[in-house]
Design a protein around this motif. Structure first.
Motif, PDB file in Angstrom:
ATOM      1  N   ASP A 143       0.835  -1.202   0.000  1.00  0.00           N
ATOM      2  CA  ASP A 143       0.000   0.000   0.000  1.00  0.00           C
ATOM      3  C   ASP A 143       0.872   1.255   0.000  1.00  0.00           C
ATOM      4  O   ASP A 143       0.618   2.192  -0.750  1.00  0.00           O
ATOM      5  N   GLU A 144       1.877   1.260   0.848  1.00  0.00           N
ATOM      6  CA  GLU A 144       2.803   2.399   0.908  1.00  0.00           C
ATOM      7  C   GLU A 144       3.501   2.569  -0.437  1.00  0.00           C
ATOM      8  O   GLU A 144       3.615   3.681  -0.947  1.00  0.00           O
ATOM      9  N   SER A 145       3.944   1.480  -1.028  1.00  0.00           N
ATOM     10  CA  SER A 145       4.616   1.529  -2.330  1.00  0.00           C
ATOM     11  C   SER A 145       3.675   2.062  -3.408  1.00  0.00           C
ATOM     12  O   SER A 145       4.098   2.838  -4.266  1.00  0.00           O
ATOM     13  N   ALA A 146       2.421   1.647  -3.366  1.00  0.00           N
ATOM     14  CA  ALA A 146       1.442   2.108  -4.350  1.00  0.00           C
ATOM     15  C   ALA A 146       1.215   3.617  -4.223  1.00  0.00           C
ATOM     16  O   ALA A 146       1.119   4.321  -5.232  1.00  0.00           O
ATOM     17  N   VAL A 147       1.152   4.109  -2.995  1.00  0.00           N
ATOM     18  CA  VAL A 147       0.976   5.548  -2.771  1.00  0.00           C
ATOM     19  C   VAL A 147       2.192   6.304  -3.290  1.00  0.00           C
ATOM     20  O   VAL A 147       2.059   7.306  -4.002  1.00  0.00           O
ATOM     21  N   LEU A 148       3.377   5.827  -2.953  1.00  0.00           N
ATOM     22  CA  LEU A 148       4.596   6.502  -3.407  1.00  0.00           C
ATOM     23  C   LEU A 148       4.718   6.466  -4.930  1.00  0.00           C
ATOM     24  O   LEU A 148       5.156   7.443  -5.542  1.00  0.00           O
ATOM     25  N   ALA A 149       4.308   5.364  -5.548  1.00  0.00           N
ATOM     26  CA  ALA A 149       4.331   5.269  -7.009  1.00  0.00           C
ATOM     27  C   ALA A 149       3.338   6.247  -7.633  1.00  0.00           C
ATOM     28  O   ALA A 149       3.633   6.897  -8.645  1.00  0.00           O
ATOM     29  N   LYS A 150       2.150   6.362  -7.035  1.00  0.00           N
ATOM     30  CA  LYS A 150       1.131   7.297  -7.533  1.00  0.00           C
ATOM     31  C   LYS A 150       1.652   8.728  -7.439  1.00  0.00           C
ATOM     32  O   LYS A 150       1.499   9.517  -8.370  1.00  0.00           O
ATOM     33  N   ILE A 151       2.294   9.061  -6.318  1.00  0.00           N
ATOM     34  CA  ILE A 151       2.860  10.400  -6.139  1.00  0.00           C
ATOM     35  C   ILE A 151       3.955  10.650  -7.174  1.00  0.00           C
ATOM     36  O   ILE A 151       4.008  11.705  -7.797  1.00  0.00           O
ATOM     37  N   ALA A 152       4.831   9.675  -7.372  1.00  0.00           N
ATOM     38  CA  ALA A 152       5.938   9.818  -8.328  1.00  0.00           C
ATOM     39  C   ALA A 152       5.430  10.027  -9.758  1.00  0.00           C
ATOM     40  O   ALA A 152       6.090  10.690 -10.563  1.00  0.00           O
ATOM     41  N   ALA A 153       4.256   9.493 -10.072  1.00  0.00           N
ATOM     42  CA  ALA A 153       3.692   9.619 -11.415  1.00  0.00           C
ATOM     43  C   ALA A 153       3.009  10.966 -11.658  1.00  0.00           C
ATOM     44  O   ALA A 153       2.684  11.299 -12.799  1.00  0.00           O
ATOM     45  N   MET A 154       2.809  11.743 -10.616  1.00  0.00           N
ATOM     46  CA  MET A 154       2.159  13.050 -10.763  1.00  0.00           C
ATOM     47  C   MET A 154       3.105  14.028 -11.434  1.00  0.00           C
ATOM     48  O   MET A 154       4.326  13.920 -11.334  1.00  0.00           O
ATOM     49  N   SER A 155       2.523  15.010 -12.101  1.00  0.00           N
ATOM     50  CA  SER A 155       3.343  16.053 -12.698  1.00  0.00           C
ATOM     51  C   SER A 155       3.577  17.159 -11.667  1.00  0.00           C
ATOM     52  O   SER A 155       2.816  17.309 -10.717  1.00  0.00           O
ATOM     53  N   ALA A 156       4.664  17.890 -11.875  1.00  0.00           N
ATOM     54  CA  ALA A 156       4.957  19.019 -10.985  1.00  0.00           C
ATOM     55  C   ALA A 156       3.911  20.095 -11.237  1.00  0.00           C
ATOM     56  O   ALA A 156       3.418  20.201 -12.352  1.00  0.00           O
ATOM     57  N   PRO A 157       3.501  20.893 -10.307  1.00  0.00           N
ATOM     58  CA  PRO A 157       3.917  20.985  -8.919  1.00  0.00           C
ATOM     59  C   PRO A 157       3.130  20.052  -7.980  1.00  0.00           C
ATOM     60  O   PRO A 157       3.422  19.988  -6.801  1.00  0.00           O
ATOM     61  N   ASP A 158       2.145  19.310  -8.537  1.00  0.00           N
ATOM     62  CA  ASP A 158       1.362  18.400  -7.693  1.00  0.00           C
ATOM     63  C   ASP A 158       2.247  17.371  -6.993  1.00  0.00           C
ATOM     64  O   ASP A 158       2.033  17.044  -5.830  1.00  0.00           O
ATOM     65  N   ARG A 159       3.232  16.843  -7.724  1.00  0.00           N
ATOM     66  CA  ARG A 159       4.125  15.837  -7.144  1.00  0.00           C
ATOM     67  C   ARG A 159       4.861  16.402  -5.929  1.00  0.00           C
ATOM     68  O   ARG A 159       4.927  15.755  -4.886  1.00  0.00           O
TER      69      ARG A 159
END
Length: 127
Positions: A19-35
């Motif tokens: 679950d933690e990995s999935a959240v971090l992966a979702k965050i990493a896939a966001m574009s700046a500045p959202d990421r």
């Protein structure tokens, strides 16, 4: 909805490192500045309420207590809005009188914003 269906299929393993990995992966896939905001929010939530578990909720990074989502981050790209959103569910203990905010628009995070978010997250998980 597809993301939600996938999340429900994985609900049996709630609170795992996946679950933690999935959240971090979702965050990493966001574009700046959202990421950048999502990374900071993740750190703030983890520091302010270490008992919350990370998970995806409708494809958004979310933080849960006893399996129930307390708060979440919605990036602006998800619904093509002009701002990201930090939201709190009805499980959050933010009640103040008869009316209180449950979502906050975010364009950027200042030190003052981060401090306010920390206070809100701590209050949200208070019994």
């Amino acid at each position: 909805m597809r993301e939600y269906v996938q999340e429900r299929k994985g609900a049996a393993r709630a609170g795992t490192a996946d679950d933690e990995s999935a959240v971090l992966a979702k965050i990493a896939a966001m574009s700046a500045p959202d990421r950048t905001m999502a990374e900071r929010l993740h750190a703030i939530v983890k520091a302010s309420a270490p008992g919350l578990s990370s998970r995806l909720w409708y494809g958004m990074p979310a933080y849960a207590k006893d399996g129930k989502v307390v708060c979440f981050f919605q990036d602006a790209q998800k619904f093509k809005t002009r701002y990201a959103t930090l939201g709190f569910s009805d499980k959050a203990s933010l009640d103040e009188g008869h009316m209180w905010p449950t979502a906050f628009a975010l364009k950027e995070l200042t030190a003052a914003d981060e401090a306010r978010i920390s206070v809100l997250v701590k209050k949200a998980v208070a019994e």
